[in-house]
Design a protein around this motif. Structure first.
Motif, PDB file in Angstrom:
ATOM      1  N   TYR A  37     -41.727 -29.528 -37.000  1.00 13.25           N
ATOM      2  CA  TYR A  37     -41.645 -28.231 -37.653  1.00 13.25           C
ATOM      3  C   TYR A  37     -42.321 -27.116 -36.850  1.00 13.25           C
ATOM      4  CZ  TYR A  37     -41.575 -24.816 -41.441  1.00 13.25           C
ATOM      5  OH  TYR A  37     -41.353 -23.697 -42.206  1.00 13.25           O
ATOM      6  N   PHE A  38     -43.314 -27.449 -36.045  1.00 10.24           N
ATOM      7  CA  PHE A  38     -44.036 -26.435 -35.278  1.00 10.24           C
ATOM      8  C   PHE A  38     -43.343 -26.102 -33.958  1.00 10.24           C
ATOM      9  CE2 PHE A  38     -48.248 -28.197 -37.176  1.00 10.24           C
ATOM     10  CZ  PHE A  38     -47.852 -27.816 -38.436  1.00 10.24           C
ATOM     11  N   GLU A  39     -42.298 -26.831 -33.611  1.00 10.44           N
ATOM     12  CA  GLU A  39     -41.581 -26.560 -32.357  1.00 10.44           C
ATOM     13  C   GLU A  39     -40.936 -25.178 -32.411  1.00 10.44           C
ATOM     14  OE1 GLU A  39     -38.860 -29.797 -31.640  1.00 10.44           O
ATOM     15  OE2 GLU A  39     -40.497 -31.205 -31.326  1.00 10.44           O
ATOM     16  N   PRO A  40     -40.828 -24.481 -31.313  1.00 10.39           N
ATOM     17  CA  PRO A  40     -40.972 -24.966 -29.951  1.00 10.39           C
ATOM     18  C   PRO A  40     -42.408 -24.992 -29.437  1.00 10.39           C
ATOM     19  CG  PRO A  40     -40.270 -22.693 -29.883  1.00 10.39           C
ATOM     20  CD  PRO A  40     -40.337 -23.093 -31.336  1.00 10.39           C
ATOM     21  N   SER A  41     -43.388 -24.669 -30.261  1.00 12.27           N
ATOM     22  CA  SER A  41     -44.782 -24.708 -29.836  1.00 12.27           C
ATOM     23  C   SER A  41     -45.262 -26.147 -29.694  1.00 12.27           C
ATOM     24  CB  SER A  41     -45.657 -23.982 -30.863  1.00 12.27           C
ATOM     25  OG  SER A  41     -47.015 -24.084 -30.534  1.00 12.27           O
ATOM     26  N   ASP A  42     -46.165 -26.359 -28.740  1.00 13.53           N
ATOM     27  CA  ASP A  42     -46.821 -27.661 -28.582  1.00 13.53           C
ATOM     28  C   ASP A  42     -48.143 -27.707 -29.338  1.00 13.53           C
ATOM     29  OD1 ASP A  42     -44.846 -28.698 -26.880  1.00 13.53           O
ATOM     30  OD2 ASP A  42     -45.801 -27.844 -25.110  1.00 13.53           O
ATOM     31  N   ALA A  43     -48.552 -26.580 -29.914  1.00 10.15           N
ATOM     32  CA  ALA A  43     -49.833 -26.507 -30.618  1.00 10.15           C
ATOM     33  C   ALA A  43     -49.820 -27.405 -31.855  1.00 10.15           C
ATOM     34  CB  ALA A  43     -50.137 -25.069 -31.019  1.00 10.15           C
ATOM     35  N   PRO A  44     -50.966 -27.930 -32.220  1.00 14.81           N
ATOM     36  CA  PRO A  44     -51.043 -28.800 -33.399  1.00 14.81           C
ATOM     37  C   PRO A  44     -51.169 -28.032 -34.710  1.00 14.81           C
ATOM     38  CG  PRO A  44     -53.165 -28.736 -32.313  1.00 14.81           C
ATOM     39  CD  PRO A  44     -52.217 -27.924 -31.462  1.00 14.81           C
ATOM     40  N   PHE A  45     -50.913 -26.729 -34.689  1.00 13.73           N
ATOM     41  CA  PHE A  45     -50.998 -25.935 -35.900  1.00 13.73           C
ATOM     42  C   PHE A  45     -49.996 -24.790 -35.835  1.00 13.73           C
ATOM     43  CE2 PHE A  45     -53.856 -24.062 -32.874  1.00 13.73           C
ATOM     44  CZ  PHE A  45     -53.659 -22.700 -33.009  1.00 13.73           C
ATOM     45  N   MET A  46     -49.781 -24.168 -36.981  1.00 16.70           N
ATOM     46  CA  MET A  46     -48.912 -23.005 -37.086  1.00 16.70           C
ATOM     47  C   MET A  46     -49.570 -22.048 -38.076  1.00 16.70           C
ATOM     48  SD  MET A  46     -44.931 -22.794 -38.350  1.00 16.70           S
ATOM     49  CE  MET A  46     -45.308 -23.199 -40.048  1.00 16.70           C
ATOM     50  N   ILE A  47     -49.426 -20.760 -37.831  1.00 18.28           N
ATOM     51  CA  ILE A  47     -49.995 -19.742 -38.711  1.00 18.28           C
ATOM     52  C   ILE A  47     -48.857 -19.036 -39.434  1.00 18.28           C
ATOM     53  CG2 ILE A  47     -51.353 -17.624 -38.808  1.00 18.28           C
ATOM     54  CD1 ILE A  47     -52.621 -18.550 -36.127  1.00 18.28           C
ATOM     55  N   ASN A  48     -49.038 -18.807 -40.734  1.00 13.64           N
ATOM     56  CA  ASN A  48     -48.061 -18.085 -41.547  1.00 13.64           C
ATOM     57  C   ASN A  48     -48.698 -16.784 -42.008  1.00 13.64           C
ATOM     58  OD1 ASN A  48     -47.301 -17.320 -44.456  1.00 13.64           O
ATOM     59  ND2 ASN A  48     -45.554 -18.556 -43.852  1.00 13.64           N
ATOM     60  N   PHE A  49     -47.950 -15.692 -41.873  1.00 11.96           N
ATOM     61  CA  PHE A  49     -48.414 -14.394 -42.354  1.00 11.96           C
ATOM     62  C   PHE A  49     -47.468 -13.874 -43.423  1.00 11.96           C
ATOM     63  CE2 PHE A  49     -50.152 -14.357 -37.985  1.00 11.96           C
ATOM     64  CZ  PHE A  49     -51.487 -14.173 -38.290  1.00 11.96           C
ATOM     65  N   ILE A  50     -48.026 -13.313 -44.497  1.00 13.28           N
ATOM     66  CA  ILE A  50     -47.243 -12.638 -45.528  1.00 13.28           C
ATOM     67  C   ILE A  50     -46.919 -11.245 -44.995  1.00 13.28           C
ATOM     68  CG2 ILE A  50     -47.204 -11.763 -47.892  1.00 13.28           C
ATOM     69  CD1 ILE A  50     -49.449 -13.820 -48.517  1.00 13.28           C
ATOM     70  N   VAL A  51     -45.657 -10.858 -45.066  1.00 11.56           N
ATOM     71  CA  VAL A  51     -45.248  -9.529 -44.603  1.00 11.56           C
ATOM     72  C   VAL A  51     -44.552  -8.781 -45.737  1.00 11.56           C
ATOM     73  CG1 VAL A  51     -45.045 -10.306 -42.208  1.00 11.56           C
ATOM     74  CG2 VAL A  51     -43.021 -10.293 -43.659  1.00 11.56           C
ATOM     75  N   ASP A  52     -44.567  -7.452 -45.642  1.00 11.92           N
ATOM     76  CA  ASP A  52     -43.938  -6.655 -46.686  1.00 11.92           C
ATOM     77  C   ASP A  52     -42.487  -6.312 -46.379  1.00 11.92           C
ATOM     78  OD1 ASP A  52     -44.370  -4.812 -44.648  1.00 11.92           O
ATOM     79  OD2 ASP A  52     -45.285  -3.300 -45.943  1.00 11.92           O
ATOM     80  N   ASP A  53     -42.087  -6.428 -45.117  1.00 16.30           N
ATOM     81  CA  ASP A  53     -40.738  -6.033 -44.710  1.00 16.30           C
ATOM     82  C   ASP A  53     -40.341  -6.852 -43.480  1.00 16.30           C
ATOM     83  OD1 ASP A  53     -38.419  -4.794 -43.796  1.00 16.30           O
ATOM     84  OD2 ASP A  53     -39.333  -2.824 -43.542  1.00 16.30           O
ATOM     85  N   LEU A  54     -39.731  -7.994 -43.716  1.00 19.03           N
ATOM     86  CA  LEU A  54     -39.398  -8.897 -42.622  1.00 19.03           C
ATOM     87  C   LEU A  54     -38.499  -8.227 -41.591  1.00 19.03           C
ATOM     88  CD1 LEU A  54     -39.686 -11.743 -41.429  1.00 19.03           C
ATOM     89  CD2 LEU A  54     -37.668 -12.397 -42.745  1.00 19.03           C
ATOM     90  N   ASP A  55     -37.477  -7.515 -42.041  1.00 17.75           N
ATOM     91  CA  ASP A  55     -36.575  -6.850 -41.096  1.00 17.75           C
ATOM     92  C   ASP A  55     -37.329  -5.824 -40.254  1.00 17.75           C
ATOM     93  OD1 ASP A  55     -34.338  -8.325 -41.914  1.00 17.75           O
ATOM     94  OD2 ASP A  55     -33.917  -6.906 -43.528  1.00 17.75           O
ATOM     95  N   GLY A  56     -38.240  -5.090 -40.871  1.00 20.80           N
ATOM     96  CA  GLY A  56     -39.032  -4.103 -40.142  1.00 20.80           C
ATOM     97  C   GLY A  56     -39.937  -4.744 -39.107  1.00 20.80           C
TER      98      GLY A  56
END
Length: 122
Positions: A59-78
């Protein structure tokens, strides 16, 4: 105005996710839900998720990192328009019941998940 509203989640790989979940529940009092993570309510929209994943998750691909960060955004298209103006393209996009998602990879090679929560029912 397209911006990040807060941390949407911390997701990381673990050799034994069940043991990690158990430790956080026992030691720190996390309420681990059936899907395997915990949710901390955001004061305005969405929530912050905490979730260990299997060490072999893709699920974290294409990153090789052992973690992923999720940010809440107000306007994905923007946000994606801002990213495109900087020469950054998403690695994927997905809309679902809980909201809209897109993924970028930062300069450190970390996969960043952007989440625009679905509007709340009145």
């Amino acid at each position: 105005m397209a911006k990040v509203l807060g941390l949407g989640g911390v997701f990381f790989k673990a050799q034994d996710p069940a043991a990690v979940r158990d430790w956080y529940a026992r030691v720190l009092g996390f309420e681990v839900l059936d899907w395997g993570g915990a949710v901390f309510s955001h004061p305005k929209v969405g929530g912050t998720n905490w979730s260990p994943f299997d060490a072999d998750t893709r699920y974290f691909e294409p990153s090789d990192a052992p973690f992923m960060i999720n940010f809440i955004v107000d306007d994905l298209d923007g946000i994606l328009a801002k990213a495109a103006a900087e020469g950054v393209s998403p690695t994927g996009r997905q809309d679902e019941d809980m909201g809209r998602f897109a993924w970028l990879v930062d300069p450190a090679g970390i996969k960043v998940e952007l989440w625009q929560p679905a509007p709340r029912e009145a």
